[in-house]
Design a protein around this motif. Sequence first.
Motif, PDB file in Angstrom:
ATOM      1  N   GLU A 160       0.773  -1.124   0.193  1.00 46.82           N
ATOM      2  CA  GLU A 160      -0.021  -0.018   0.012  1.00 46.82           C
ATOM      3  C   GLU A 160       0.735   1.007  -0.049  1.00 46.82           C
ATOM      4  O   GLU A 160       0.558   2.207  -0.838  1.00 46.82           O
ATOM      5  CB  GLU A 160      -1.134   0.018   1.147  1.00 46.82           C
ATOM      6  N   GLU A 178       2.676   1.843  -3.386  1.00 47.81           N
ATOM      7  CA  GLU A 178       1.460   2.027  -4.294  1.00 47.81           C
ATOM      8  C   GLU A 178       1.132   3.545  -4.509  1.00 47.81           C
ATOM      9  O   GLU A 178       1.071   4.258  -5.174  1.00 47.81           O
ATOM     10  CB  GLU A 178       0.333   1.220  -4.437  1.00 47.81           C
ATOM     11  N   GLU A 183       3.894   5.713  -5.448  1.00 47.05           N
ATOM     12  CA  GLU A 183       3.838   6.077  -7.051  1.00 47.05           C
ATOM     13  C   GLU A 183       2.498   6.913  -7.494  1.00 47.05           C
ATOM     14  O   GLU A 183       2.775   7.669  -8.379  1.00 47.05           O
ATOM     15  CB  GLU A 183       3.643   4.468  -7.648  1.00 47.05           C
ATOM     16  N   GLU A 184       1.701   6.796  -6.650  1.00 45.37           N
ATOM     17  CA  GLU A 184       0.495   7.575  -7.095  1.00 45.37           C
ATOM     18  C   GLU A 184       0.889   9.230  -6.806  1.00 45.37           C
ATOM     19  O   GLU A 184       0.342  10.093  -7.589  1.00 45.37           O
ATOM     20  CB  GLU A 184      -0.750   6.960  -6.277  1.00 45.37           C
TER      21      GLU A 184
END
Length: 392
Positions: free
Chosen positions: A220, A223, A226-227
């Motif tokens: 999590e 990710e 990266e977002e």
Amino acid sequence: MSAQAQMRAMLDQLMGTSRDGGTTRQRIKFSDDRVCKSHLLNCCPHDVLSGTRMDLGECLKVHDLALRADYEIASKEQDFFFELDAMDHLKSFIADCDRRTEVAKKRLAETQEEISAEVAAKAERVHELNEEIGKLLAKVEQLGAEGNVEESRKVMDEVEKARAKKREAEEVYRNSMPASSFQQEKLRVCEVCSAYLGLHDNDRRLADHFGGKLHLGFIEIREKLEELKRVVAEKQEKRNQERLKRREEREREEREKLRRSRSHSKNPKRSRSREHRRHRSRSMSRERKRRTRSKSREKRHRQRSRSSSRSRSRSHQRSGHSSRDRSRERSRRRSSKERFREHDLASRDRDRNSRDRSPRDRDRKDKKRSYESANGRSEDRRSSEEREAGEI
């Protein structure tokens, strides 16, 4: 956490700091530097990894669900760009985790026996299949908890296929290693959470690891990082475009001003003609005003001249009468003087002629002369009185 605390946290998350009227809870604002921006974006590692083997404890900055709710409400109207702070925070945390992973790999390389590159590649294939099986089993558990039975069965079919591939890979790896070395435990460091994995771990152990809170928490966080990188890049690109657009507008305005100044310098005749037309229009307007003023002045002057001519004619008539009286008076004076002179000359002649006459005649003549002189004085007085009356 008690049920009351859970209800309070839920209300804070839904309504923010204003749920009690904003009188007692409003201590700091979400934009304060003491507030954790990663917590506002729901990606702080202290919250995500809480209760795991790598629990980081309490965050040094303020965590408040009410402040997060305030930020979510305010961010709909204004962009605070907190993604950059959260990205820096997560980037620093992931970089620290990657350093620990590299240290663990070096430690394993020092403690375990060295193997050839071919054997290492076969062992790596077994580890990859173990990781795939573990992820699929974690997904099956999640789908089963959600009640999606059909999808969980499809995923279980994939798990069986992966298990068959793993058995083949283990057989290849066993044939390439001596019996003594094969029985030795071969460990591997997880690239996501830096935990140790065994080459001969069973499916339950793999499912617990890949479906556990620690591994999923790191997934999590990565990710989310990266977002945030993508969002920050988009916002920076948008800001750069706006800044570039404003710069182009300023440069366009400057070029327009420069072009206008050059056009004025190249065509001085036009500017002069414009100035001349402006000056001419101004002079014409001034001339019109002067004409109107002169006309009004002439009109007033005519009225005054008419009134003055009337008064002069009246005064002239009066002066004409007075001058006539004066001329009459002067003629009277002249006639009286001439008569007096003639009388005086006649009296002198008489005196000369009557010197030889008797004294009696002389007395008569003297009386007569005194009488005439008295009459002449009375006439002079009368004429002077008439003149004064005429002047008046």
